[in-house]
Design an enzyme around this catalytic site. Structure first.
Site, short mmCIF file in Angstrom:
data_model
loop_
_atom_site.label_atom_id
_atom_site.label_comp_id
_atom_site.label_asym_id
_atom_site.label_seq_id
_atom_site.Cartn_x
_atom_site.Cartn_y
_atom_site.Cartn_z
N GLN A 618 18.99 78.71 142.89
CA GLN A 618 18.11 78.27 142.12
C GLN A 618 16.80 77.88 142.56
O GLN A 618 15.79 77.96 142.01
CB GLN A 618 18.97 77.15 141.23
CG GLN A 618 20.29 77.44 140.54
CD GLN A 618 19.93 78.61 139.74
OE1 GLN A 618 19.18 78.71 138.63
NE2 GLN A 618 20.56 79.86 139.99
N HIS A 621 14.07 80.35 142.22
CA HIS A 621 13.54 80.68 140.71
C HIS A 621 11.99 80.37 140.87
O HIS A 621 11.20 81.19 140.14
CB HIS A 621 14.31 80.15 139.75
CG HIS A 621 15.54 80.80 139.14
ND1 HIS A 621 15.09 81.87 138.63
CD2 HIS A 621 16.70 80.78 139.38
CE1 HIS A 621 16.30 82.54 138.30
NE2 HIS A 621 17.30 81.67 138.67
N GLU A 687 20.97 71.29 134.43
CA GLU A 687 21.31 72.66 133.64
C GLU A 687 22.60 73.29 134.14
O GLU A 687 23.28 73.65 133.56
CB GLU A 687 20.13 73.78 134.11
CG GLU A 687 20.05 75.22 133.35
CD GLU A 687 19.20 76.17 134.04
OE1 GLU A 687 18.55 75.94 134.74
OE2 GLU A 687 19.19 77.29 133.25
N HIS A 688 22.54 73.44 135.46
CA HIS A 688 23.90 73.69 136.05
C HIS A 688 24.54 72.66 137.01
O HIS A 688 23.86 72.14 137.75
CB HIS A 688 23.75 74.88 137.25
CG HIS A 688 22.96 76.09 136.55
ND1 HIS A 688 21.57 76.43 136.61
CD2 HIS A 688 23.27 77.06 135.45
CE1 HIS A 688 21.17 77.56 136.01
NE2 HIS A 688 22.19 77.99 135.04
N ASP A 721 25.03 83.70 136.12
CA ASP A 721 23.74 84.15 135.77
C ASP A 721 23.83 85.42 135.27
O ASP A 721 22.82 86.14 134.86
CB ASP A 721 22.76 83.95 137.13
CG ASP A 721 22.02 82.88 137.27
OD1 ASP A 721 22.16 81.89 136.25
OD2 ASP A 721 21.46 82.56 138.28
N HIS A 780 20.02 62.16 88.43
CA HIS A 780 21.27 62.55 89.29
C HIS A 780 22.48 62.08 88.60
O HIS A 780 23.25 62.83 88.43
CB HIS A 780 21.17 62.05 90.83
CG HIS A 780 20.24 62.44 91.60
ND1 HIS A 780 18.91 62.45 91.36
CD2 HIS A 780 20.25 63.14 92.69
CE1 HIS A 780 18.13 62.94 92.19
NE2 HIS A 780 19.19 63.34 93.35
N1 LIG Z 1 16.58 77.70 131.74
C1 LIG Z 1 17.05 78.92 131.77
O1 LIG Z 1 17.94 79.19 131.15
C2 LIG Z 1 16.24 79.83 132.52
C3 LIG Z 1 16.75 81.05 132.59
C4 LIG Z 1 15.96 81.86 133.31
C5 LIG Z 1 14.72 81.70 133.73
N2 LIG Z 1 14.37 80.52 133.69
C6 LIG Z 1 12.94 80.01 134.07
O2 LIG Z 1 12.06 80.50 133.52
C7 LIG Z 1 10.80 80.72 134.34
C8 LIG Z 1 10.10 81.94 134.32
O3 LIG Z 1 8.79 81.79 134.53
P1 LIG Z 1 7.87 82.97 134.92
O4 LIG Z 1 6.43 82.22 135.24
O5 LIG Z 1 8.38 83.54 136.26
O6 LIG Z 1 7.69 83.94 133.87
P2 LIG Z 1 7.56 83.68 132.27
O7 LIG Z 1 7.69 85.06 131.69
O8 LIG Z 1 8.16 82.54 131.61
O9 LIG Z 1 5.99 83.23 132.32
C9 LIG Z 1 4.89 84.24 132.59
C10 LIG Z 1 3.79 84.24 131.65
O10 LIG Z 1 3.11 83.20 131.80
C11 LIG Z 1 1.86 82.99 131.25
N3 LIG Z 1 0.90 82.52 132.19
C12 LIG Z 1 0.77 82.43 133.71
N4 LIG Z 1 -0.15 81.69 133.97
C13 LIG Z 1 -1.02 80.99 132.64
C14 LIG Z 1 -1.73 80.21 132.58
N5 LIG Z 1 -2.67 79.70 133.45
N6 LIG Z 1 -2.36 79.97 131.31
C15 LIG Z 1 -1.62 80.46 130.43
N7 LIG Z 1 -0.43 81.24 130.62
C16 LIG Z 1 -0.10 81.69 131.80
C17 LIG Z 1 1.33 84.74 131.19
O11 LIG Z 1 1.00 85.17 129.91
C18 LIG Z 1 2.64 85.41 131.83
O12 LIG Z 1 2.98 86.43 131.25
C19 LIG Z 1 11.22 80.33 135.84
O13 LIG Z 1 10.85 78.60 135.72
C20 LIG Z 1 12.89 80.14 135.64
O14 LIG Z 1 13.27 79.12 136.69
C21 LIG Z 1 15.05 79.57 133.21
N1 LIG Z 2 19.46 80.85 136.97
C1 LIG Z 2 18.65 81.09 135.79
C2 LIG Z 2 18.94 80.40 134.44
O1 LIG Z 2 18.42 79.14 134.85
C3 LIG Z 2 18.80 82.41 135.06
C4 LIG Z 2 18.75 83.66 136.14
C5 LIG Z 2 18.48 84.88 135.70
N2 LIG Z 2 18.50 85.74 136.66
C6 LIG Z 2 18.87 85.09 137.68
N3 LIG Z 2 19.35 83.64 137.35
ZN LIG Z 3 19.46 82.03 138.60
#
Ligand SMILES: NC(=O)c1ccc[n+]([C@@H]2O[C@H](COP(=O)([O-])OP(=O)(O)OC[C@H]3O[C@@H](n4cnc5c(N)ncnc54)[C@H](O)[C@@H]3O)[C@@H](O)[C@H]2O)c1
Ligand SMILES: N[C@H](CO)Cc1c[nH]c[nH+]1
Ligand SMILES: [Zn+2]
Length: 799
Positions: A618, A621, A687-688, A721, A780
Site C-alpha cells: 500500500q 500507491h 481502509e484495509h 485489490d 394530513h
Molecule cells: N480508496 C480506494 O479505494 C483506492 C483505490 C485505488 C486507488 N486509490 C488511490 O487513488 C489515488 C490515485 O491518484 P493518482 O494521482 O494516481 O490518479 P488520479 O487519476 O486520481 O489523479 C490524476 C489526475 O489528477 C489531476 N491533477 C494532478 N495534479 C493536479 C493539480 N495540481 N491540480 C489539479 N488537478 C491535478 C489531473 O487531472 C490528473 O489527471 C491514489 O492516492 C491511490 O492510493 C484509492
Molecule cells: N489498494 C487500492 C485501494 O486502496 C486498489 C488497488 C488497485 N491496484 C492496486 N491496488
Molecule cells: Zn493496492
C-alpha cells in the site's frame, strides 16, 4: 501587543460556536483542569490561534504529556499560586525554559514569552461568558486616542504582517468589525462607517485585532480579497508586493494557473522528479558556496525551487511559518533523558532522504505519540477546494472546451474530443496479451460471483399491523459515472471493481472516466477491455476534478450521470464532495475514497517478510498513502527484523522513492494485547485491516471500523485489490466509521411501498390523526379522517 483579555477555553463546545470572533484576540488559555490530554493536543493541532497557553493543574498530566504539549504548540504553562512548587520540577528536571512558565503572583500572571503581557484574573474570561459585545468593549476600553474626532488610528496588515495601509476606527466600526469578522473602519471623507469592499468588492476577512505597546494605535490583521487594499487597485497603499519570498510565492501561484505548455515553469510543475532533482542540485550547490555573494545566490535558487514545490503541492509560506513557529516552541529534555522517539525526530532531512526506510516506533501508552502517528498526511479540504472550485465551475459552464483545456494543462495531452464511444475501435486494444485477458477474466468472474450474490432477489414485505403491508424493492441507479485513476499508476483493476457491480445491478448506462496517457492520448487497452466486458457506453478521456465535473453536469458529448463512483487523489475526492453538495448537479457519490492505507496487526510469530510486503504494497500507491503496523507484544529483535525486511524489500521496488516518502509518515505502534490492538485499529478505521496473528479468525468479531479485512498469514491485501472477489473501492481518511466499501447496493436505490386496507386504516388511522393534529398539519389529518368516516370507522363529527 495582544489585547489584555485572555479567553479561557474550559468548554470545547462553546469554543466551537464562538471561535470565529474569539480567535480575533489572537491568544487563548486552555483550562488544563477541564480538558483531557487528547482534547488539548487536538486543539493545538486543529485550531489556528497564534498563542495558546495552558493552565496546568498539579498532578493531572505526566511529564511526557507536559513535554508533548510544549512540543505541539503550547507556548506557556500557567501555574496557579498554590502549585508554585511544581516550577522547580518543570524548569529543573524537565528543562522547560523559565520564560515559558508563568506563575501567578498576587492574582496576576505575567507572561514573558513572545508577548510581554500581564493578565489579572478578571481579564481571564471563560469562553462561556464571552460575547461579541464584551469583546468590542474590551478593545475600546484598551485603546486611547488624542484626536479631536475621537477616532483610533488603525494599521491594516495582511497575514504576513505586510502593511496594507493606514485607516481610522470608531467605537461603532470596531464593534461592527467584530460582529461581521470583516475589515470595517470609519471613513473620514464620507463621515460614516466603512465596510471595506462593500462597493469595490475588495473586502477583507478579519483575522486578528491588537494594540501597540502604549495602546494608542490598533492593528487589524486581515486576509485581503481580490485586487487589493488601495483604491488605486494595488495590493497596498504603498504599492504592490512583488518582491521577496511572499511576492515570489504569488508569482509562482499565478504561473501554476497560466504558464504555457512547454515553458520551464510548466515543466517544473508537471514533473515532480525534475523539481526534486533541482532542489537536490541547488541544495548541494549551497553547501559548497563560499562568501556572501555566492551563498546568497545559491540560497535564492534553492528558495525558488523549494517555493515551486510548495506551490505545486498547495502548501503556503504561511504553513511553513506556522511549522517553524511550532518547531521554535519545541524543547529538548536534558541529556540522558531523551527517549528514542525524540532522537528519531531530531534526525536531519538529509539522513531521512537517503537513510534506512524505517517506520517510526511508538508505544501505545504514549497517547500523544499515537495520536500524531495515526493522523493522516492529507491537505486541508479548504485548500484543495480552493483549487478545485474554479475547475468544476469552468467545466460546468463551458463544457467540452474547458475539459479539453484542463486535460492539456494537467495531463499534457491535446485531444480533439474528450470522449471515446462504444463500440471501442480495434486499435484501442493493441498490446493486450492473452495472459492479461485471462487474468482480467478470472478477476471479473470472481468479482461478479461475489457481487451477484449480494443482489436482492425478492421484494421485502412486512405486515406491520393487520391490513398494513409495507414493502421495499431495489432499482438500479440509471446512469453511473465510474472514475478510474490514472495519475501515478493505471488501474484497470479499479475499472472492473466498479464496472462489474454496475453491470450486476443492471445500471442502464455505464460511463468510464480515466486520464489519457501522455504518450498517445489513449487510455490503457486493459481499461478498454474491461469497459467492453461490462458494457460501458463511453470512456471520458479526462482525469481529476474536471472529469468528475463533466460527468456530474454533462457536456456536449458526455451524458450527465446520477451517481459518480470511484477512488482518486485529493482533487478527485474534493470534486466528488463538491458535486454531491450542489443541488444543481443532482448527483450522488459512493464515498470519500482517497489515498490508499493499510493497518496490519502482527504478533511475535508473524512472518516478517509477509508483514513487510503487505505494508509496502500500500505504501507504493502514493506519497500520501499511510501504512501502520500494530504489533502485539513484539520483542526488540522482532521489531528490528520487520524494519530490516521493510528496508530490504523497499529497495527492490521500482517505486522506492514513493515508498520512502510514505514510510516517513508511517508507524509501528506497540501494544500489550490483542484487544488493545483491535481497539487501536477501530480508532484509526483503516481502509484495509490485515490480521497476521495467531487464531486471526477469532478476532474478526472485534472489528468495528474497517473497509475490508484480510484474515491470516496467507491473505495478502493484493488479492483483494485484484482477484479474490471483494471490492477494492473502499473508504479512506477514517471514513470506514460510517461508509461501506463499494458493493452491489452502492449501484442501487431502494424504494418503499405500502398497501393499506380498510382494516389497516382502522388500526393506524387514529394514531396518524393524533400526531398530525399535534404538528398542526390538518391536511394530513383530513386525508385519514375523510376515509375513516366514509368507512364508518369514526363518527361524522369526530374532532
Ligand atoms: N480508496 C480506494 O479505494 C483506492 C483505490 C485505488 C486507488 N486509490 C488511490 O487513488 C489515488 C490515485 O491518484 P493518482 O494521482 O494516481 O490518479 P488520479 O487519476 O486520481 O489523479 C490524476 C489526475 O489528477 C489531476 N491533477 C494532478 N495534479 C493536479 C493539480 N495540481 N491540480 C489539479 N488537478 C491535478 C489531473 O487531472 C490528473 O489527471 C491514489 O492516492 C491511490 O492510493 C484509492
Ligand atoms: N489498494 C487500492 C485501494 O486502496 C486498489 C488497488 C488497485 N491496484 C492496486 N491496488
Ligand atoms: Zn493496492
Amino acid at each position: 501587543m495582544v489585547l489584555p483579555i485572555l479567553p479561557l477555553i474550559d468548554d470545547l463546545a462553546s469554543w466551537n460556536s464562538k471561535k470565529e470572533y474569539v480567535s480575533l484576540v489572537g491568544q487563548v488559555l486552555l483550562d488544563g483542569s477541564s480538558l483531557s490530554n487528547e482534547e488539548i493536543l487536538q486543539f493545538t493541532k486543529k485550531e489556528e490561534v497564534p498563542l495558546v497557553a495552558l493552565s496546568l493543574p498539579s498532578g493531572k498530566f505526566s511529564d511526557d504529556e507536559i513535554i508533548g504539549f510544549l512540543n505541539n504548540g503550547i507556548s506557556s504553562l500557567f501555574i496557579g499560586m498554590q502549585d508554585a512548587k511544581t516550577v522547580d520540577h518543570l524548569v529543573g528536571e524537565l528543562n522547560v525554559p523559565k520564560d515559558r512558565v508563568v506563575v501567578e503572583e498576587n492574582g496576576v500572571f505575567s507572561n514573558q514569552f513572545i508577548v510581554k503581557q500581564k493578565f489579572s484574573q478578571d481579564k481571564i474570561v471563560s469562553i462561556r461568558k464571552l460575547s461579541k459585545n464584551l469583546l468590542a468593549s474590551e478593545v475600546v476600553a484598551e485603546v486611547r486616542t488624542d484626536r479631536p474626532d475621537g477616532l483610533f488610528t488603525t494599521l491594516v496588515v495582511d497575514q504576513y504582517e505586510r502593511c496594507l495601509g493606514l485607516v481610522y476606527s470608531s467605537k461603532e466600526s470596531i464593534a461592527k468589525a467584530i460582529d461581521l469578522g470583516r475589515g470595517v473602519y470609519y471613513s473620514r471623507s464620507r463621515n460614516e462607517i466603512w465596510v471595506k469592499g462593500e462597493t469595490s468588492g475588495n473586502g477583507q476577512k478579519l483575522l486578528q485585532i491588537s494594540t501597540d505597546c502604549d495602546s494608542d494605535a490598533l492593528k487589524f490583521i486581515v486576509e485581503q480579497e481580490n485586487v487589493g487594499f488601495c483604491h488605486l487597485e494595488t495590493m497596498s497603499c504603498f504599492g504592490e508586493f512583488k518582491h521577496g519570498l511572499v511576492g515570489l510565492e504569488s508569482l509562482l501561484k499565478q504561473r501554476l494557473q497560466d504558464a504555457p505548455e512547454g515553458s520551464y515553469s510548466r515543466r517544473l510543475f508537471n514533473d515532480p522528479a525534475l523539481l526534486d532533482a533541482k532542489i537536490k542540485e541547488e541544495a548541494e550547490e549551497l553547501t559548497e558556496a563560499k562568501g556572501k555573494q555566492e551563498i546568497s545566490w545559491e540560497a535564492a535558487d534553492l528558495f525558488y525551487f523549494a517555493l515551486a514545490k510548495l506551490v505545486t503541492n498547495n502548501v503556503s509560506l504561511k504553513d511553513v511559518e506556522n511549522n517553524l513557529n511550532m518547531k521554535h516552541l519545541k524543547i529538548t529534555r536534558r541529556k540522558g533523558d531523551a527517549k528514542p522517539k525524540f532522537v528519531e525526530e531530531a534526525k536531519s532531512e538529509e539522513e531521512k532522504a537517503s537513510g534506512p526506510i524505517h517506520l517510526h516506533v511508538v508505544e501505545a501508552s504514549d497517547k500523544a505519540g499515537v495520536e500524531r502517528a495515526l493522523s493522516r498526511p492529507i491537505q486541508k479540504t479548504s485548500e484543495i477546494m480552493h483549487l478545485v472550485n474554479p475547475i468544476i465551475e469552468n467545466v460546468r459552464d463551458k463544457g467540452d472546451s474547458a475539459l479539453l483545456e484542463y486535460t492539456e494543462k494537467f495531463d499534457g495531452v491535446k485531444l480533439s474530443t474528450p470522449v471515446l464511444n462504444a463500440p471501442f475501435p480495434e486499435e484501442y486494444f493493441e498490446g493486450l496479451t492473452d495472459e492479461m485477458k485471462e487474468a482480467l477474466d478470472l478477476s471479473i468472474e470472481n468479482v461478479r460471483k461475489f457481487h451477484a450474490a449480494q443482489l436482492p432477489t425478492e421484494t421485502l414485505e412486512v405486515e406491520t399491523q393487520p391490513g398494513v403491508l409495507c414493502s421495499r424493492f431495489p432499482r438500479p441507479i440509471e446512469k453511473v459515472g465510474l472514475y478510474i485513476p490514472g495519475g501515478t499508476a493505471i488501474l484497470p483493476s479499479t475499472a472492473l471493481m466498479l464496472g462489474v457491480p454496475a453491470q450486476v445491478a443492471q445500471c442502464k448506462e455505464i460511463v468510464f472516466a480515466s486520464p489519457p496517457r501522455k504518450s498517445d492520448g489513449k487510455v490503457s487497452p486493459e481499461v478498454v477491455y474491461v469497459a467492453e466486458k461490462v458494457g460501458a457506453s463511453k470512456i471520458v478521456l479526462a482525469g481529476g476534478a474536471q472529469a468528475v465535473a463533466s460527468m456530474a453536469y454533462g457536456t456536449e458529448t458526455i451524458p450527465k450521470v446520477d451517481k459518480i463512483l470511484g477512488p482518486g487523489n485529493q482533487f478527485v475526492t474534493a470534486a466528488k464532495m463538491y458535486v454531491q453538495n450542489d443541488t444543481q448537479a443532482l448527483c450522488s457519490i459512493d464515498m470519500p475514497a482517497g489515498p490508499s492505507e493499510v493497518l496490519v496487526i502482527a504478533d511475535e510469530d508473524a512472518d516478517v517478510d509477509f508483514v513487510a510486503s503487505d505494508l509496502l504494497s500500500q505504501a507504493e500507491h502514493g506519497i500520501d498513502s499511510q501504512v501502520i503496523l500494530v504489533g502485539v507484544k513484539l520483542s526488540e529483535k522482532k521489531i528490528q527484523e520487520i524494519q530490516d525486511a521493510v528496508h530490504n524489500q523497499a529497495l527492490q521496488l521500482p517505486r522506492v522513492d514513493i515508498v520512502r516518502k510514505c514510510i516517513s509518515h508511517s508507524t509501528i505502534v506497540l501494544c500489550e494485547g490483542y484487544e488493545e490492538a483491535l481497539d487501536m485499529s477501530n480508532q484509526y478505521a483503516p481502509e484495509h485491516l490485515i490480521l497476521q496473528i495467531a487464531n486471526a479468525n477469532d478476532y474478526v468479531k472485534l472489528v468495528d471500523n474497517a473497509g475490508s479485512v484480510f484474515v491470516g498469514a496467507y491473505t495478502p491485501e493484493s488479492c483483494g485489490d485484484y482477484s479474490s472477489g471483494t471490492n477494492h473501492t473502499l473508504p479512506t481518511y477514517g471514513y470506514a466509521r460510517q461508509y461501506s466499501g463499494a458493493n452491489t447496493a452502492t449501484f442501487q436505490k431502494f424504494i418503499t411501498a405500502q398497501n393499506i386496507t380498510p382494516e389497516g386504516l382502522e388500526n393506524i388511522g387514529r394514531a396518524v390523526m393524533c400526531v398530525a393534529k399535534k404538528e398542526g398539519l390538518d391536511g394530513h389529518r383530513n386525508a385519514v379522517k375523510i376515509r375513516m368516516s366514509k368507512l364508518g370507522l369514526i363518527p361524522k363529527d369526530f374532532q
